[in-house]
Design an enzyme around this catalytic site. Structure first.
Site: not given
Length: 280
Positions: A30, A32, A37
């Site tokens: 999503m 940010a 990540h």
């Protein structure tokens, strides 16, 4: 790195890769983005020939309009990070691409989604299951990579892929943590300096509880001590801190199988979640 926002273009590129005999991995996010990540991207690059990252703030999984509005949106920064990490394609669709006019289908996973996060965020996992199903079908990925920080979510995704015969392998990747133990999360950006200093207390209390349980302490007593420690550190509320079966998430009152200690707690305006593996 290419950036695409339409499903037709995405499928065309993926079809070309597959005609060339290349495997495809996807990292749904999503946005940010943080090092957690990027660790998923690294795992995808190691496991597949081509890597897609998706950036989509999914409105269907928010049951609080204010939380959705406040969710950080940093696509330019995210794209630069993904390019540096070696992602082949960024898929960043608009909401109307994912949920076109008249969209009326929801994917739900019974049982696994009804308590823990499901108790405090009703409908959340239906939104997660629906968008993950759509992203897997749109990308046609052979493998998808998810962080273990959202442990309940990971089990739900594994179940829906199995139940719906979606031809994708789901790979869970270890939670990435800051040096002080705080699990990396986009929501950490909303912590004040004072709250950020308190935040590691959640993981510390969980680690102490896990050690106590592994050492033979009664589970209810260890969990109660951990909850008290989190509140004493400055958290406003502990929504849950429980020992659950690792895969099926059934409650456990003794450590007799692979388990997971899962917690959610409020620190100021931010809700933090975490989990720790606890083996007998």
């Amino acid at each position: 790195m290419r950036t695409l926002r339409d499903v037709k273009g995405l499928r065309s590129v993926v079809a070309g890769w597959k005609r060339a005999g290349q495997s495809v991995g996807v990292v749904p996010t999503m946005g940010a983005l943080h090092e957690g990540h990027l660790s998923l991207v690294a795992a995808a690059k190691a496991g597949t020939d081509r890597v897609i990252a998706t950036v989509f703030v999914n409105p269907m999984q928010f049951n609080n309009a204010e939380d959705l509005a406040k969710y950080p949106r940093t696509e330019d920064r995210d794209a630069a990070m993904l390019m540096e990490a070696g992602v082949d394609l960024l898929f960043a669709p608009a909401p109307e691409v994912v949920y076109p006019d008249g969209f009326a289908t929801t994917v739900g996973v019974s049982g696994l989604s009804t308590d823990l996060e499901g108790t405090f965020r009703p409908g959340h996992f239906d939104g997660v299951a629906t968008v993950v199903t759509k992203l897997l079908m749109m990308t046609g990925a052979d493998r998808a990579y998810f962080g273990e920080k959202d442990w309940q979510q990971l089990q739900i995704v594994r179940r829906l892929v199995r139940d719906l015969n979606i031809p994708a392998t789901i790979t869970g990747c270890a939670t990435r943590r800051e040096a002080d133990g705080l699990a990396m999360s986009s929501r950490n950006l909303r912590l004040s300096a004072e709250e950020r200093a308190v935040a590691p207390a959640l993981h510390n209390a969980m680690a102490a509880a896990a050690a106590a349980i592994r050492g033979g302490a009664p589970v209810p007593a260890a969990l109660a001590t951990a909850r008290d420690a989190v509140v004493a550190a400055g958290f406003a509320e502990v929504e849950y801190l429980e020992l659950r079966e690792a895969e099926g998430l059934a409650p456990l009152d003794r450590l007799d199988r692979p388990a997971r200690l899962l917690a959610a707690a409020w620190l100021g305006p931010v809700r933090l979640i975490d989990n720790i593996a606890v083996a007998p």
